[in-house]
Design an enzyme around this catalytic site. Structure first.
Site, PDB file in Angstrom:
ATOM      1  N   LYS A 177     -22.623 -35.187 -37.301  1.00  0.00           N
ATOM      2  CA  LYS A 177     -21.904 -34.869 -36.063  1.00  0.00           C
ATOM      3  C   LYS A 177     -20.878 -33.766 -36.287  1.00  0.00           C
ATOM      4  CE  LYS A 177     -20.638 -39.070 -36.181  1.00  0.00           C
ATOM      5  NZ  LYS A 177     -20.046 -40.396 -35.992  1.00  0.00           N
ATOM      6  N   THR A 194     -10.148 -39.334 -28.041  1.00  0.00           N
ATOM      7  CA  THR A 194     -11.456 -39.377 -28.706  1.00  0.00           C
ATOM      8  C   THR A 194     -11.593 -40.618 -29.588  1.00  0.00           C
ATOM      9  OG1 THR A 194     -10.561 -38.003 -30.452  1.00  0.00           O
ATOM     10  CG2 THR A 194     -11.817 -36.871 -28.722  1.00  0.00           C
ATOM     11  N   GLY A 219     -13.027 -43.732 -30.807  1.00  0.00           N
ATOM     12  CA  GLY A 219     -14.294 -44.435 -30.578  1.00  0.00           C
ATOM     13  C   GLY A 219     -15.473 -43.542 -30.237  1.00  0.00           C
ATOM     14  N   THR A 220     -15.324 -42.233 -30.368  1.00  0.00           N
ATOM     15  CA  THR A 220     -16.450 -41.347 -30.026  1.00  0.00           C
ATOM     16  C   THR A 220     -17.661 -41.615 -30.925  1.00  0.00           C
ATOM     17  OG1 THR A 220     -15.486 -39.626 -31.400  1.00  0.00           O
ATOM     18  CG2 THR A 220     -15.148 -39.413 -29.028  1.00  0.00           C
ATOM     19  N   GLY A 221     -17.393 -41.807 -32.218  1.00  0.00           N
ATOM     20  CA  GLY A 221     -18.490 -42.015 -33.169  1.00  0.00           C
ATOM     21  C   GLY A 221     -19.238 -43.308 -32.876  1.00  0.00           C
ATOM     22  N   CYS A 222     -18.486 -44.380 -32.612  1.00  0.00           N
ATOM     23  CA  CYS A 222     -19.101 -45.685 -32.318  1.00  0.00           C
ATOM     24  C   CYS A 222     -19.951 -45.567 -31.055  1.00  0.00           C
ATOM     25  CB  CYS A 222     -18.020 -46.743 -32.081  1.00  0.00           C
ATOM     26  SG  CYS A 222     -16.865 -46.934 -33.445  1.00  0.00           S
TER      27      CYS A 222
HETATM   28  N1  ATP Z   1     -13.657 -32.607 -28.538  1.00  0.00           N
HETATM   29  C1  ATP Z   1     -14.947 -32.904 -28.368  1.00  0.00           C
HETATM   30  N2  ATP Z   1     -15.637 -32.354 -27.336  1.00  0.00           N
HETATM   31  C2  ATP Z   1     -16.950 -32.644 -27.142  1.00  0.00           C
HETATM   32  N3  ATP Z   1     -17.640 -33.469 -27.951  1.00  0.00           N
HETATM   33  C3  ATP Z   1     -17.015 -34.027 -28.998  1.00  0.00           C
HETATM   34  C4  ATP Z   1     -15.634 -33.782 -29.261  1.00  0.00           C
HETATM   35  N4  ATP Z   1     -15.274 -34.508 -30.356  1.00  0.00           N
HETATM   36  C5  ATP Z   1     -16.370 -35.175 -30.745  1.00  0.00           C
HETATM   37  N5  ATP Z   1     -17.427 -34.893 -29.954  1.00  0.00           N
HETATM   38  C6  ATP Z   1     -18.776 -35.453 -30.030  1.00  0.00           C
HETATM   39  O1  ATP Z   1     -18.602 -36.861 -30.151  1.00  0.00           O
HETATM   40  C7  ATP Z   1     -19.561 -37.418 -31.044  1.00  0.00           C
HETATM   41  C8  ATP Z   1     -18.826 -38.069 -32.205  1.00  0.00           C
HETATM   42  O2  ATP Z   1     -18.462 -37.045 -33.106  1.00  0.00           O
HETATM   43  P1  ATP Z   1     -17.338 -37.115 -34.209  1.00  0.00           P
HETATM   44  O3  ATP Z   1     -17.674 -36.098 -35.247  1.00  0.00           O
HETATM   45  O4  ATP Z   1     -16.011 -37.030 -33.551  1.00  0.00           O
HETATM   46  O5  ATP Z   1     -17.583 -38.548 -34.772  1.00  0.00           O
HETATM   47  P2  ATP Z   1     -16.596 -39.516 -35.486  1.00  0.00           P
HETATM   48  O6  ATP Z   1     -15.582 -38.776 -36.237  1.00  0.00           O
HETATM   49  O7  ATP Z   1     -17.413 -40.523 -36.199  1.00  0.00           O
HETATM   50  O8  ATP Z   1     -15.935 -40.203 -34.298  1.00  0.00           O
HETATM   51  P3  ATP Z   1     -14.601 -40.975 -34.398  1.00  0.00           P
HETATM   52  O9  ATP Z   1     -13.602 -39.940 -34.097  1.00  0.00           O
HETATM   53  O10 ATP Z   1     -14.764 -41.972 -33.339  1.00  0.00           O
HETATM   54  O11 ATP Z   1     -14.517 -41.527 -35.778  1.00  0.00           O
HETATM   55  C9  ATP Z   1     -20.460 -36.245 -31.443  1.00  0.00           C
HETATM   56  O12 ATP Z   1     -21.555 -36.188 -30.560  1.00  0.00           O
HETATM   57  C10 ATP Z   1     -19.557 -35.030 -31.265  1.00  0.00           C
HETATM   58  O13 ATP Z   1     -20.284 -33.845 -31.053  1.00  0.00           O
HETATM   59  C1  MP5 Z   2     -13.359 -51.751 -35.634  1.00  0.00           C
HETATM   60  C2  MP5 Z   2     -13.496 -50.282 -35.699  1.00  0.00           C
HETATM   61  N1  MP5 Z   2     -14.697 -49.749 -35.974  1.00  0.00           N
HETATM   62  C3  MP5 Z   2     -14.836 -48.400 -36.031  1.00  0.00           C
HETATM   63  C4  MP5 Z   2     -13.770 -47.568 -35.824  1.00  0.00           C
HETATM   64  C5  MP5 Z   2     -13.946 -46.096 -35.923  1.00  0.00           C
HETATM   65  O1  MP5 Z   2     -13.548 -45.589 -34.742  1.00  0.00           O
HETATM   66  P1  MP5 Z   2     -13.630 -44.111 -34.406  1.00  0.00           P
HETATM   67  O2  MP5 Z   2     -14.898 -44.035 -33.591  1.00  0.00           O
HETATM   68  O3  MP5 Z   2     -12.375 -43.772 -33.701  1.00  0.00           O
HETATM   69  O4  MP5 Z   2     -13.768 -43.401 -35.719  1.00  0.00           O
HETATM   70  C6  MP5 Z   2     -12.526 -48.152 -35.521  1.00  0.00           C
HETATM   71  N2  MP5 Z   2     -11.445 -47.394 -35.297  1.00  0.00           N
HETATM   72  N3  MP5 Z   2     -12.421 -49.509 -35.474  1.00  0.00           N
END
Ligand code: ATP
Ligand code: MP5
Length: 269
Positions: free
Chosen positions: A176, A209, A211-214
């Site tokens: 990602k 943002t 929880g975007t990854g989840c």
């Molecule tokens: N500012 C943004 N604008 C548009 N899309 C985004 C943005 N930030 C993240 N994404 C998208 O959100 C999804 C999650 O990406 P990201 O790389 O942030 O994952 P992550 O770090 O695991 O998430 P988290 O921040 O929840 O841990 C991907 O599809 C990414 O392209």
């Molecule tokens: C219980 C739990 N699982 C996963 C994430 C990762 O979250 P994020 O999508 O922000 O990296 C989190 N913050 N808490």
């Protein structure tokens, strides 16, 4: 009779409701898939950070999965926060036992605020036991760096990292782009062992943002449960997360959650 598609998430609880089990179940529901969960840990968490991590026993994790596997079954399974090597091994054994091959592994390591959600020594257990079972893995750039031991700056670095993860037995790798330094676009790269596909959206400037990854990985899981291909599932997940980020809720005092109902609303009008 109408088919009911079922997805199971094996992950941690986020009391703040933006990430973890809560994000997964909301996403499954929004995509019309019946959601089930096996908790690995309870976190006390809000938009400001993680105030506490309370892992469950291996037995508690195993029993939850056993209860689901022996009755309801699952069309697709997602893993999120797994916390320890012992939990990873137990989860891998259950995934094998029930023959769940539509497995999406989100290799959660560190929360946005920096709190560790996976013990350092558990990384090798992840690589050895779980990745070979995965249909899809969805690391962000820092997670892909830890898993491959290489620095990722350019798109070519991402290609190389994806190939290394594929070598570990994962069938599809999505690296990602949320953490990329591109100011205009958020690009996710998919590798299936033969070719690369790119999923690009406008980067939204926002603090919300959490929880975007989840959410992204849960959307892939829901779509796989419905029988979509990996490429189709990633395409829908990208649209889902884009809507969820774009229509932020603006709640909490820190990194706010995304809006899980935005995609449905956009598709109703
Ligand atoms: N500012 C943004 N604008 C548009 N899309 C985004 C943005 N930030 C993240 N994404 C998208 O959100 C999804 C999650 O990406 P990201 O790389 O942030 O994952 P992550 O770090 O695991 O998430 P988290 O921040 O929840 O841990 C991907 O599809 C990414 O392209
Ligand atoms: C219980 C739990 N699982 C996963 C994430 C990762 O979250 P994020 O999508 O922000 O990296 C989190 N913050 N808490």
């Amino acid at each position: 009779m109408r088919n009911v598609y079922k997805a199971l998430t094996i992950a941690g609880s986020d009391s703040g409701g933006g990430a973890g089990i809560q994000a997964d179940l909301k996403t499954f529901q929004e995509l019309r898939v019946f959601g089930m969960s096996a908790l690995t840990a309870v976190t006390a968490q809000n938009t400001l950070g993680v105030q506490g991590v309370y892992p469950l026993s291996v037995e508690a994790v195993e029993q939850q999965i056993e209860s689901i596997g022996t009755d309801l079954g699952a069309d697709a399974v997602k893993t999120g926060m797994l916390f320890s090597a012992e939990i990873i091994q137990a989860v891998a054994a259950k995934v094998k036992q029930f023959g769940w091959n539509q497995l999406v592994v989100d290799p959660v390591m560190i929360a946005k605020g920096g709190a560790p959600l996976l013990q350092e020594e558990a990384v090798s257990a992840l690589k050895t036991h779980l990745l070979p079972l995965a249909m899809v893995i969805t690391p962000n750039i820092p997670e892909a760096e830890v898993l491959t031991g290489m620095t990722i700056r350019t798109i070519n670095d991402r290609h190389e990292a994806a190939k290394r993860l594929y070598e570990l037995g994962v069938k599809h790798v999505v690296i990602k782009g949320g953490h990329d330094d591109d100011d205009d676009e958020a690009v996710d790269v998919l590798y299936d062992g033969h070719e690369f596909s790119y999923f690009t959206s406008k980067r939204i400037e926002t603090n919300h943002t959490h929880g975007t990854g989840c959410t992204f990985a849960a959307a892939i899981t829901a779509e796989l449960a419905k029988g979509r291909s990996v490429k189709e599932a990633v395409q829908t997940a990208k649209a889902f997360i884009q809507a969820a980020i774009e229509h932020e809720l603006g709640i909490g005092h820190g990194h706010g959650p995304t809006n899980h109902w935005a995609y449905r609303q956009a598709n109703l009008s």
